[in-house]
Design a protein around this motif. Structure first.
Motif, PDB file in Angstrom:
ATOM      1  N   SER A   9       0.658  -1.263   0.055  1.00  0.00           N
ATOM      2  CA  SER A   9      -0.080   0.126  -0.035  1.00  0.00           C
ATOM      3  C   SER A   9       0.858   1.179  -0.053  1.00  0.00           C
ATOM      4  CB  SER A   9      -1.145  -0.053   1.285  1.00  0.00           C
ATOM      5  OG  SER A   9      -1.725   1.301   1.325  1.00  0.00           O
ATOM      6  N   LYS A  24      -3.832  11.376   0.590  1.00  0.00           N
ATOM      7  CA  LYS A  24      -4.919  10.465   0.455  1.00  0.00           C
ATOM      8  C   LYS A  24      -5.056   9.828  -0.947  1.00  0.00           C
ATOM      9  CE  LYS A  24      -9.264   9.040   2.157  1.00  0.00           C
ATOM     10  NZ  LYS A  24     -10.793   9.205   2.567  1.00  0.00           N
ATOM     11  N   GLN A  27      -5.685   4.026  -3.101  1.00  0.00           N
ATOM     12  CA  GLN A  27      -6.089   2.974  -2.325  1.00  0.00           C
ATOM     13  C   GLN A  27      -7.091   3.121  -1.355  1.00  0.00           C
ATOM     14  OE1 GLN A  27      -2.924   4.106  -2.755  1.00  0.00           O
ATOM     15  NE2 GLN A  27      -1.470   3.903  -1.017  1.00  0.00           N
ATOM     16  N   PHE A  28      -7.127   4.328  -0.860  1.00  0.00           N
ATOM     17  CA  PHE A  28      -8.035   4.680   0.315  1.00  0.00           C
ATOM     18  C   PHE A  28      -9.482   5.283  -0.157  1.00  0.00           C
ATOM     19  CE2 PHE A  28      -3.591   4.940   1.996  1.00  0.00           C
ATOM     20  CZ  PHE A  28      -3.717   4.179   2.978  1.00  0.00           C
ATOM     21  N   CYS A  30     -12.983   5.183  -2.682  1.00  0.00           N
ATOM     22  CA  CYS A  30     -14.024   4.239  -3.052  1.00  0.00           C
ATOM     23  C   CYS A  30     -14.507   4.530  -4.483  1.00  0.00           C
ATOM     24  CB  CYS A  30     -15.283   4.403  -1.941  1.00  0.00           C
ATOM     25  SG  CYS A  30     -14.918   4.214  -0.303  1.00  0.00           S
ATOM     26  N   ARG A  35     -16.781   0.695   0.148  1.00  0.00           N
ATOM     27  CA  ARG A  35     -15.477   0.494   0.881  1.00  0.00           C
ATOM     28  C   ARG A  35     -14.386   0.885  -0.099  1.00  0.00           C
ATOM     29  NH1 ARG A  35     -16.665  -1.186   6.057  1.00  0.00           N
ATOM     30  NH2 ARG A  35     -18.191  -3.163   5.905  1.00  0.00           N
ATOM     31  N   SER A  36     -13.284   1.102   0.505  1.00  0.00           N
ATOM     32  CA  SER A  36     -12.004   1.648  -0.224  1.00  0.00           C
ATOM     33  C   SER A  36     -11.419   0.440  -0.859  1.00  0.00           C
ATOM     34  CB  SER A  36     -10.879   2.459   0.698  1.00  0.00           C
ATOM     35  OG  SER A  36     -10.375   1.377   1.491  1.00  0.00           O
ATOM     36  N   GLN A  39      -9.650  -1.492   1.472  1.00  0.00           N
ATOM     37  CA  GLN A  39     -10.498  -2.391   2.233  1.00  0.00           C
ATOM     38  C   GLN A  39     -11.065  -3.461   1.399  1.00  0.00           C
ATOM     39  OE1 GLN A  39     -13.320   0.833   3.503  1.00  0.00           O
ATOM     40  NE2 GLN A  39     -12.571   0.596   5.355  1.00  0.00           N
ATOM     41  N   LEU A  65      -4.248   6.098   8.174  1.00  0.00           N
ATOM     42  CA  LEU A  65      -5.216   5.897   7.032  1.00  0.00           C
ATOM     43  C   LEU A  65      -5.405   4.322   7.148  1.00  0.00           C
ATOM     44  CD1 LEU A  65      -4.798   8.339   4.379  1.00  0.00           C
ATOM     45  CD2 LEU A  65      -6.521   8.549   6.112  1.00  0.00           C
ATOM     46  N   GLU A  68      -7.207   3.083  10.340  1.00  0.00           N
ATOM     47  CA  GLU A  68      -8.581   3.384  10.334  1.00  0.00           C
ATOM     48  C   GLU A  68      -9.494   2.473   9.188  1.00  0.00           C
ATOM     49  OE1 GLU A  68     -11.756   5.475  11.741  1.00  0.00           O
ATOM     50  OE2 GLU A  68      -9.839   5.520  12.403  1.00  0.00           O
ATOM     51  N   ASP A  69      -8.874   2.422   8.262  1.00  0.00           N
ATOM     52  CA  ASP A  69      -9.418   1.381   7.254  1.00  0.00           C
ATOM     53  C   ASP A  69      -9.716   0.046   7.651  1.00  0.00           C
ATOM     54  OD1 ASP A  69      -9.973   3.356   5.336  1.00  0.00           O
ATOM     55  OD2 ASP A  69      -9.139   2.151   3.717  1.00  0.00           O
ATOM     56  N   GLU A  72     -12.486  -0.169  10.678  1.00  0.00           N
ATOM     57  CA  GLU A  72     -13.862   0.113  10.008  1.00  0.00           C
ATOM     58  C   GLU A  72     -14.244  -1.375   9.499  1.00  0.00           C
ATOM     59  OE1 GLU A  72     -14.058   2.637   7.049  1.00  0.00           O
ATOM     60  OE2 GLU A  72     -13.892   4.398   8.349  1.00  0.00           O
TER      61      GLU A  72
END
Length: 475
Positions: A9, A24, A27-28, A30, A35-36, A39, A65, A68-69, A72
């Motif tokens: 990543s 950002k 890959q982060f 959507c 979902r990203s 994710q 990031l 956090e992903d 979630e």
């Protein structure tokens, strides 16, 4: 033994500017999903074929990031942080060293964090099938059967069959269209850049062809430090690794290369033209993401964040609108966005790398307005988020609470504010903002002063173990 996913990543995603930026990257983001891409890559590896705890190799700049992903979607992972990008070979070696620490006989599946593969079942089946060749010591790449003569991908010519996969007869770089058309006719496959192999075999092959990579990354791994949920590779050692892509370092030189032909839909989402293939389109072939409209036009992609973006009488165009940038390009030139970003960077345009919304471990902030002597931001602090204890040399701040109940500390005095309340933070005051509640805190911050840069912070304490701020760093 299940495959341990190693998810890379570290990319910056410049070809999807202005939505994807260094702060950002893609890959982060959507596209056609809630979902990203990162994710969805992690969730794709949830069957019995895969180890339940993936290894993620990412940039130090994106560590929160990543965390956090993962939080979630409720998945724990080993997160390895690269102090700087040294290309895919070094990242894969780091992941394999971590996999071998967990199991000397580890089999790994190396995946880019930003690819689109909608059929998770077909993907897992393909991974399951290559186990025999992986156990036999082969380095297997997954070759996608082309749907068109694309110039956006490298190509692989499969050779003699193995247990399931095939020997690699030839690797070729991205071709021009006429040559790509010939490759498709001759049975070449798209090079997906995803791999399966035994970790020990991979390390032996890299050591044979690029020993300096193994030496530098091994030293960085052996002297890595633990920081919260992250493993930080030693910066000095890691920077000694040659910057080289894994295909160039190993796959094009090893005698162990194999390719597994696959039929599932796949895209590296490498351009705005490719994004259109990840979302639905109307009867005229127009793909709309966000608030957009096309009238009397065909095969367009419109991506708009917030504002209505409309196009009339145009075909085969890409229109992307954010709060601070608008991109318009014919689809067949979408690959040139990367060149545009490079030119913006050369001119030191901040829009090249930073968006108006900046993400931090405690939440995010978005610049609403700026002029001589003042700046206005919208700040969101997630539940449990705590800004650093800090003070400023050149600015004062006025906070107006819109939502939630923030806890505010100013020069040792602590109070909790309610919506519609406000508070003043004088220049030089030691202060901190925390969210002890269960809903996000939203406030408007008005800064006034002689200098409003993000590096005007004297950080005294920090929950997230961040170092003293440097230019461009925020609270």
């Amino acid at each position: 033994m299940a495959f341990i996913p190693i998810i890379l990543s570290g990319g910056s995603g410049t070809r999807l500017w202005p939505v994807s930026r260094r702060s950002k990257p893609k890959q982060f983001l959507c596209f056609g999903s809630d979902r990203s891409l990162f994710q969805n890559t992690v969730l794709r590896c949830r069957s019995a074929v895969f180890d339940a705890r993936p290894i993620v190799v990412g940039s130090d700049d994106h560590r929160f990031l990543l965390a956090e992903d993962l939080l979630e979607i409720g998945i724990e992972a080993d997160i390895l942080l690269e102090p700087e990008a040294r290309n895919s070979c070094a990242a894969i070696v780091a992941g394999c060293l971590q996999a071998r620490r967990r199991s000397p006989d580890a089999k790994v599946l190396v995946l880019a964090a930003d690819h689109f593969i909608p059929d998770a079942g077909a993907f897992a089946e393909a991974v399951e099938r290559v186990k025999k060749d992986v156990d036999a010591g082969r380095l297997v790449t997954f070759g996608v059967k082309p749907t068109q003569p694309s110039t956006a991908y490298g190509y692989i010519l499969p050779g003699e069959p193995l247990a399931v996969a095939c020997n690699v007869e030839r690797f070729v770089e991205k071709p021009i269209r006429d040559i790509a058309r010939a490759y498709v006719a001759d049975g070449y496959l798209w090079n997906s850049g995803n791999f399966a192999f035994r970790a020990d075999v991979l390390l032996e092959e890299v050591d044979r062809h690029e020993p300096n990579v193994v030496k530098a990354v091994s030293d960085a791994f052996d002297t890595a430090t633990r920081d919260l949920d992250f493993l930080r590779l030693d910066p000095e050692s890691f920077r000694a690794a040659p910057s080289i892509a894994f295909d160039n370092a190993v796959m094009e030189r090893t005698a162990q290369a194999a390719v597994m032909p696959v039929n599932y839909d796949w895209s590296d989402v490498g351009s705005w033209d490719a994004v259109g293939g990840t979302v639905g389109s109307d009867e005229d072939g127009n793909a709309i993401i966000g608030s957009g409209m096309v009238m009397d036009g065909r095969n367009n992609l419109v991506h708009s964040e917030g504002r209505l973006t409309a196009a009339i009488g145009v075909d085969d165009m890409v229109v992307v609108a954010t709060r601070d940038c608008v991109l318009v390009t014919p689809k067949h030139r979408a690959e040139e966005v990367k060149v545009l970003v490079f030119r913006l960077q050369e001119e030191e345009r901040p829009e090249a790398n930073e968006s108006l919304k900046i993400f931090r471990p405690w939440g995010n902030y978005e610049r609403l307005d700026i002029d001589d002597g003042y700046q206005v931001k919208r700040i969101v602090v997630k539940p449990g988020g705590i800004l650093s204890l800090q003070k400023h040399r050149f600015r004062a701040e006025h906070w107006v609470v819109v939502q939630g109940h923030p806890e505010v500390e100013i020069n040792g005095a602590v109070q909790t504010l309610d919506p519609n309340q406000s508070i003043y933070v004088p220049l030089g005051a030691v202060h901190r903002l925390s969210n002890r509640g269960r809903e996000p805190v939203v406030l408007i911050e008005i800064q006034t002063g002689t200098y409003l840069g993000e590096d005007d912070i004297i950080r005294l304490e920090d929950t997230y173990n961040r170092v003293a701020p440097k230019e461009g760093q925020a609270a």
